[in-house]
Design a protein around this motif. Structure first.
Motif, short mmCIF file in Angstrom:
data_model
loop_
_atom_site.label_atom_id
_atom_site.label_comp_id
_atom_site.label_asym_id
_atom_site.label_seq_id
_atom_site.Cartn_x
_atom_site.Cartn_y
_atom_site.Cartn_z
N ALA A 53 49.98 43.36 48.09
CA ALA A 53 50.02 43.98 49.84
C ALA A 53 50.97 44.45 50.13
O ALA A 53 50.53 44.70 51.01
CB ALA A 53 50.13 42.39 50.40
N GLY A 54 52.03 45.37 49.33
CA GLY A 54 52.92 45.99 49.76
C GLY A 54 52.25 47.56 49.98
O GLY A 54 53.07 48.11 50.50
N GLN A 55 51.11 47.64 49.36
CA GLN A 55 51.19 48.94 49.53
C GLN A 55 50.77 49.31 51.14
O GLN A 55 49.64 48.61 50.76
CB GLN A 55 49.79 49.15 47.71
CG GLN A 55 50.56 48.99 46.64
CD GLN A 55 49.61 49.24 45.80
OE1 GLN A 55 48.57 48.47 45.96
NE2 GLN A 55 50.30 50.61 44.37
N PRO A 56 50.61 50.62 51.42
CA PRO A 56 49.44 50.66 52.60
C PRO A 56 48.24 50.95 52.28
O PRO A 56 47.40 51.27 51.14
CB PRO A 56 50.74 52.64 52.96
CG PRO A 56 50.90 52.71 51.32
CD PRO A 56 51.02 51.53 50.85
N GLY A 57 47.60 51.17 53.00
CA GLY A 57 46.19 51.11 52.98
C GLY A 57 44.94 49.92 53.25
O GLY A 57 45.67 48.82 54.21
N ASN A 58 44.39 50.13 54.01
CA ASN A 58 43.19 49.25 54.24
C ASN A 58 41.94 48.58 52.77
O ASN A 58 41.73 47.40 53.11
CB ASN A 58 41.87 49.44 55.20
CG ASN A 58 42.85 49.66 56.75
OD1 ASN A 58 43.79 49.30 56.75
ND2 ASN A 58 42.26 50.89 56.96
N ALA A 59 42.17 49.49 51.63
CA ALA A 59 41.63 48.27 50.30
C ALA A 59 41.79 46.62 50.30
O ALA A 59 43.05 46.57 50.14
CB ALA A 59 41.72 49.50 49.40
N PRO A 60 40.71 46.70 50.22
CA PRO A 60 41.73 44.70 49.76
C PRO A 60 42.30 44.72 48.47
O PRO A 60 42.59 45.47 47.60
CB PRO A 60 40.27 44.00 49.31
CG PRO A 60 39.66 45.16 48.42
CD PRO A 60 40.16 46.41 49.59
N VAL A 61 43.33 43.78 48.22
CA VAL A 61 43.73 43.85 47.64
C VAL A 61 43.45 42.87 45.70
O VAL A 61 42.39 42.39 46.13
CB VAL A 61 45.42 42.70 47.74
CG1 VAL A 61 46.22 42.20 46.60
CG2 VAL A 61 46.55 43.30 48.40
N LEU A 62 43.43 43.73 45.33
CA LEU A 62 42.70 43.02 43.89
C LEU A 62 43.01 41.35 43.33
O LEU A 62 44.18 41.10 43.31
CB LEU A 62 43.18 44.07 42.53
CG LEU A 62 42.50 43.81 41.40
CD1 LEU A 62 40.93 44.21 41.53
CD2 LEU A 62 43.19 44.23 40.25
N ASP A 63 41.85 40.91 44.12
CA ASP A 63 41.78 39.68 42.80
C ASP A 63 41.16 39.29 41.47
O ASP A 63 39.94 39.82 41.40
CB ASP A 63 40.62 38.71 43.97
CG ASP A 63 40.42 37.15 43.70
OD1 ASP A 63 40.89 36.90 41.57
OD2 ASP A 63 40.43 36.80 44.40
N LEU A 64 41.75 39.49 40.84
CA LEU A 64 41.76 39.79 39.23
C LEU A 64 41.08 38.83 38.19
O LEU A 64 39.69 39.08 38.07
CB LEU A 64 43.56 39.99 38.45
CG LEU A 64 43.20 40.63 36.85
CD1 LEU A 64 42.72 42.29 37.04
CD2 LEU A 64 44.30 40.63 36.46
N HIS A 65 40.83 38.02 39.07
CA HIS A 65 40.53 36.86 38.34
C HIS A 65 39.07 36.58 38.47
O HIS A 65 38.30 36.46 38.08
CB HIS A 65 40.73 35.45 38.67
CG HIS A 65 42.46 34.60 38.13
ND1 HIS A 65 42.22 34.11 37.03
CD2 HIS A 65 43.18 34.72 38.77
CE1 HIS A 65 43.82 34.00 36.64
NE2 HIS A 65 44.06 34.89 37.84
N GLN A 66 38.58 37.17 40.03
CA GLN A 66 37.07 37.92 41.00
C GLN A 66 36.94 38.72 39.97
O GLN A 66 35.63 38.95 39.24
CB GLN A 66 37.72 38.22 42.42
CG GLN A 66 35.72 38.33 43.14
CD GLN A 66 36.24 38.49 44.24
OE1 GLN A 66 36.37 39.18 44.44
NE2 GLN A 66 35.59 37.60 44.80
N ALA A 67 37.61 39.76 40.12
CA ALA A 67 37.20 40.77 39.16
C ALA A 67 36.80 40.64 37.63
O ALA A 67 35.76 41.61 37.00
CB ALA A 67 37.88 42.16 38.90
N LEU A 68 37.07 39.63 36.80
CA LEU A 68 36.66 39.81 35.36
C LEU A 68 36.11 38.05 35.55
O LEU A 68 35.57 38.35 33.92
CB LEU A 68 38.45 39.21 34.46
CG LEU A 68 39.24 40.44 34.55
CD1 LEU A 68 40.42 40.45 33.98
CD2 LEU A 68 38.76 41.66 34.35
N ASP A 69 35.53 37.35 36.25
CA ASP A 69 34.53 36.13 36.13
C ASP A 69 33.01 37.01 35.32
O ASP A 69 33.30 37.60 35.89
CB ASP A 69 35.00 36.14 37.73
CG ASP A 69 33.93 34.63 37.23
OD1 ASP A 69 34.11 33.73 36.58
OD2 ASP A 69 32.93 34.63 38.05
N GLY A 70 33.43 36.91 34.35
CA GLY A 70 32.16 36.35 33.45
C GLY A 70 31.87 37.98 32.43
O GLY A 70 31.41 37.82 31.71
#
Length: 389
Positions: free
Chosen positions: A78-95
């Motif tokens: 969250a400390g990085q600038p910008g509007n992109a969502p913070v990576l949810d790694l568990h969601q990204a790697l789910d399945g």
């Protein structure tokens, strides 16, 4: 299969040759019906430089050229600038069944993915190394935490051996780059615009002397009509090009290279010094792509230690600037010889070095490390089903 790729960028190839190969691999995976998710940081330096120089249009052009390739942009925290969502790694790697993590990723992201792999034994994760830093900057590569990764895909045998020798990974495989033959092929009927074209970046002074000896001086001596595409050309490099009579044409979207090759009679390959001196057997991806496009190629010296090609049949080798002049003159003056050389090189790519071949190799590697299928317990027979002796 469900695959996830973490890379620096698919959208931009500005000084980012890794995008070439990854685009081809992703395209091939999707064509085979695999499910693929791609993640790239929202602040990727390649994208930032591309937009700074050329605006947003190249990103739209990429989307039109590769309509099936889409990336999810993220911030690592969250400390990085910008509007992109913070990576949810568990969601990204789910399945996911297999995760590929390219080496141009933040050390912290690499560690987090490894921790996720530790906690999910059914997942397989491979680190993908396509740079000379394992040889020239070993401390940087040793800082990657690969303890929980299943192995490394290295783009040459010498890189694979470094990982094994230093104990950076539990196992490693050679996974050479290759040409996306859906994109890179001959373009008959294009109008001729010049004798020679070279597509490559000037870079970090890693091949300045070589570019003078094997490109600028031969072009000037032969009086050829020549063009150069690429980025990171300092003013002294541009002055040298002008003095040699070479047109500097700037950045070229990589998927446009086949059209540019088709409008010229010959190209050259000038490897960077770290690859020649420390990493034998590893050509740049531009060599695969040029041969796939069916353009005659003359290469400065490099050691094809892994037998990828057949020097003298797929391409000509110039040991010095004088030989480069001689080979270029022969190819320009003997069209039959040029056609034979180009056809042989293209046949080699189609036989061994397409992205389809590399996906085959990836599938074989995954099969070797995939979790064992759960054993189905034998059916329990009821007494009435017991066979009569």
């Amino acid at each position: 299969m469900r695959l996830v790729l973490f890379c620096h960028s698919l959208r931009s190839d500005w000084n980012h040759g890794n995008a070439h190969f990854l685009r081809g691999i992703c395209t091939e995976l999707l064509a085979r019906g695999h499910e693929l998710r791609v993640y790239e940081p929202a602040d990727a330096w390649s994208v930032s430089n591309l937009v700074s120089e050329h605006g947003e249009q190249p990103l739209a052009d990429f989307a039109a050229a590769y309509p099936r390739l889409r990336s999810t942009l993220y911030r690592l925290d969250a400390g990085q600038p910008g509007n992109a969502p913070v990576l949810d790694l568990h969601q990204a790697l789910d399945g996911a069944d297999l995760v590929l993590v390219h080496e141009w990723n933040d050390h912290e992201l690499v560690r987090r993915i490894g921790d996720h792999r530790r906690d999910h034994p059914g997942l397989r994760v491979l680190f993908h190394d396509t740079h000379h830093r394992s040889s020239t900057e070993p401390a940087s590569m040793a800082a990657y935490d690969l303890r929980h990764y299943d192995g490394v895909l290295a783009f040459g045998g010498v890189i694979r051996d470094l990982y094994q020798r230093h104990g950076w990974a539990r196992q490693a495989w050679t996974w050479h780059e290759a040409a996306d033959t859906r994109v890179f092929g001959p373009r008959p009927g294009e109008p001729r615009e010049g004798d020679l074209v070279w597509i490559g970046n000037w870079g970090d002074e890693e091949r300045t002397a070589e570019l003078h000896e094997f490109l600028l001086e031969p072009v000037h001596a032969l009086g050829l009509s020549a063009r150069v595409h690429g980025v990171r050309y300092p003013e002294h490099a541009r002055r040298s090009l002008r003095a040699a009579g070479i047109t500097y044409a700037g950045w070229l979207p990589n998927y446009e290279a086949p059209r540019v090759f088709a409008r010229h009679a010959v190209t050259v390959h000038v490897p960077r010094r770290p690859y020649v001196q420390a990493l034998p057997g590893i050509p740049t991806i531009r060599m695969f792509e040029a041969l796939a496009c069916g353009i005659p190629l003359v290469s400065a010296p490099w050691n094809d230690a892994e037998g990828l090609f057949e020097p003298g049949a797929d391409y000509l080798v110039a040991r010095n600037g004088a030989q480069m002049q001689r080979h270029l003159r022969e190819l320009l003056n003997e069209p039959g010889m040029a056609r034979e050389l180009a056809a042989h090189g293209r046949r080699t790519i189609l036989a061994r070095h397409s992205c389809a071949h590399r996906v085959d190799e990836l599938m074989a590697i995954h099969a070797a490390i995939a979790p064992a299928a759960p054993r189905t317990p034998p059916l329990r027979r009821e007494p009435s089903e017991t066979p009569t002796p």
